[in-house]
Design a protein around this motif. Structure first.
Motif: not given
Length: 469
Positions: A371-381
């Motif tokens: 979940r943390k990874l998704y939040l990180l990559t989604d925001t970076l996108g």
């Protein structure tokens, strides 16, 4: 006998007994107290200064020990003659080295941090209470030098089911961290061994080889992992690799290179592969990557791992699985060694694993980190195309590439000026290149609710515009 004039500062960091000692010593050396003069009794000085007798006892005992005063049974304490002693007063105050203050950091994207809020304290405390019992008195004695059998059995069972590692408990050596086990391994591999290390790679490994006077040859890493063809062109006899999730790039050693690396090791009797499987538990896409050890047919792979990422760094429990041809050599070389891990810690962990709590904890943490990874990559996108990322298949960090015309050092400094700590890929390389800036972003230690805002703060520090919401 006159009462001593002693001034005490109860707010001072100097202990009260030491203040008394210093003032009496100075009075003696400066001649203010004559030789043979009787000092007040401990009880009288205690009442006069309103202190405990223990404090006075400590001061007088130190003066007696250093020869400034002497004691006569049932008579008291007397000033000693000190004319024959040379007292040199220091002309300058000694400089005391001061540890620099830690840099104030509001956000730390460290790749080494874990989520401490999710640690299963209740279950861990339960097993600690069970182990800390009169029935465990045998754990007060030294155990097996390789680690207690109970823990080694649980590790062997876990490795077989989760990583495909085929070993017996006898092949497992338990130690207090990889940095403690590696020097032992280096000793049994002998002074002639030449080590191939990944470039970029884990800095601690480089330091261990350097401080043990072993030659280490950097081998470049690309999108398929360590370049085995480049390895074959060297005189290396031992390859140190992180094949399941290369640190720090996050790449996976490809199937073709796994086969080539195993064939390279099997071609010579003195060749070995050290497989560091430091965070293989946390894979988020596809099937788990099989271990090299499980594929090894020549007994050339030394498997190394730790509980630092899966449980807690402070536990200080790591282990290595030695191939049979090295096991006897290791046992003979370190027959007089004791295990460096406290037996109570070993048995708490063994019970935690045996009852299935370790596997359940890993499952929970895998979902949390995903979940943390998704939040990180989604925001970076939202900051593309200036920001791209890779290495998101596993682990607790990713690599981002920053395309705004700055170099890594400038990006790190810009983030630091805003209280944000990030880590450049060049810091993990032996041979630095002029490639575009690449930054490691760890997310394991960041609270789930803070990740999006943390990314926005970092992008603001670099003045990268938000492209979408």
């Amino acid at each position: 006998m006159e009462m001593l004039l002693i001034e005490l500062d109860k707010q001072s960091p100097v202990p009260l007994y030491e203040q008394i000692y210093n003032q009496i010593k100075n009075d003696i050396t400066e001649g203010k107290l004559e030789v043979g003069a009787k000092l007040p009794s401990k009880r009288k000085l205690e009442d006069f200064l309103n202190l405990s007798q223990t404090t006075i006892e400590l001061a007088y005992s130190q003066l007696v020990a250093e020869g400034f005063i002497s004691t006569k049974p049932r008579q008291g304490y007397y000033v000693q003659a000190i004319e024959e002693l040379a007292y040199i007063q220091p002309t300058n105050t000694a400089k005391v080295s001061v540890t620099p203050e830690k840099e104030k950091v509001q956000l730390d994207f460290s790749p080494g941090q874990i989520d401490t809020d999710s640690f299963p304290f209740t279950m861990w405390k339960k097993y600690a209470k069970e182990v800390m019992d009169d029935s465990s008195k045998h754990l007060l004695s030294l155990g097996h030098p390789h680690g207690d059998l109970e823990l080694r059995r649980d590790i062997a069972r876990y490795l077989y089911h989760s990583r495909g590692v085929d070993c017996t408990p006898e092949q497992i050596i338990v130690g207090s961290g990889t940095e403690q086990l590696l020097p032992l391994l280096i000793r049994i591999l002998g002074p002639a061994a030449v080590y191939a290390i990944e470039d970029p790679g884990y800095p601690l490994t480089h330091h261990v080889f350097f401080h043990n006077n072993r030659e280490a040859v950097p081998i470049p890493v690309d999108e398929e992992g360590m370049n085995v063809q480049a390895l074959q062109q060297t005189e290396a006899t031992v390859a140190y690799v992180t094949p399941s999730h290369q640190f720090p790039t996050g790449t996976v050693l490809s199937a073709a290179r796994r086969t080539a690396l195993l064939n390279w090791a099997a071609a010579e009797e003195n060749r070995y592969i050290i497989e560091d499987d430091y965070d293989s538990e946390f894979r988020y896409t596809g099937r788990p990557i099989p271990s090299l050890q499980g594929m090894d047919k020549s007994g050339s792979v030394i498997y190394v791992s730790t509980f630092s990422k899966s449980l807690m760094p402070s536990l200080r429990i790591a282990y290595m699985v030695l191939p049979p041809r090295l096991l006897e050599h290791y046992t003979n070389a370190f027959i007089h060694y004791a295990s460096t891990v406290p037996r109570f810690d070993q048995h708490i962990l063994a019970k935690f694993m045996e009852d299935g709590h370790f596997s359940r904890h890993l499952n929970r943490m895998r979902k949390l980190y995903k979940r943390k990874l998704y939040l990180l990559t989604d925001t970076l996108g939202a900051y593309a195309p200036e920001i791209t990322y890779s290495g998101e298949e596993a682990g607790m960090h990713i690599i981002i590439k920053v395309q705004i015309g700055e170099n890594e050092e400038m990006l790190i400094d810009q983030a630091r000026s805003k209280g944000i700590r990030v880590y450049g890929l060049n810091g993990y390389m032996k041979k630095r290149t002029g490639r575009e800036p690449s930054i490691l972003l760890g997310f394991g230690g960041l609270p789930e609710t803070d990740i999006r805002e943390a990314v926005h703060c970092l992008m603001n520090a670099w003045q990268i515009p938000l492209r979408r919401i």
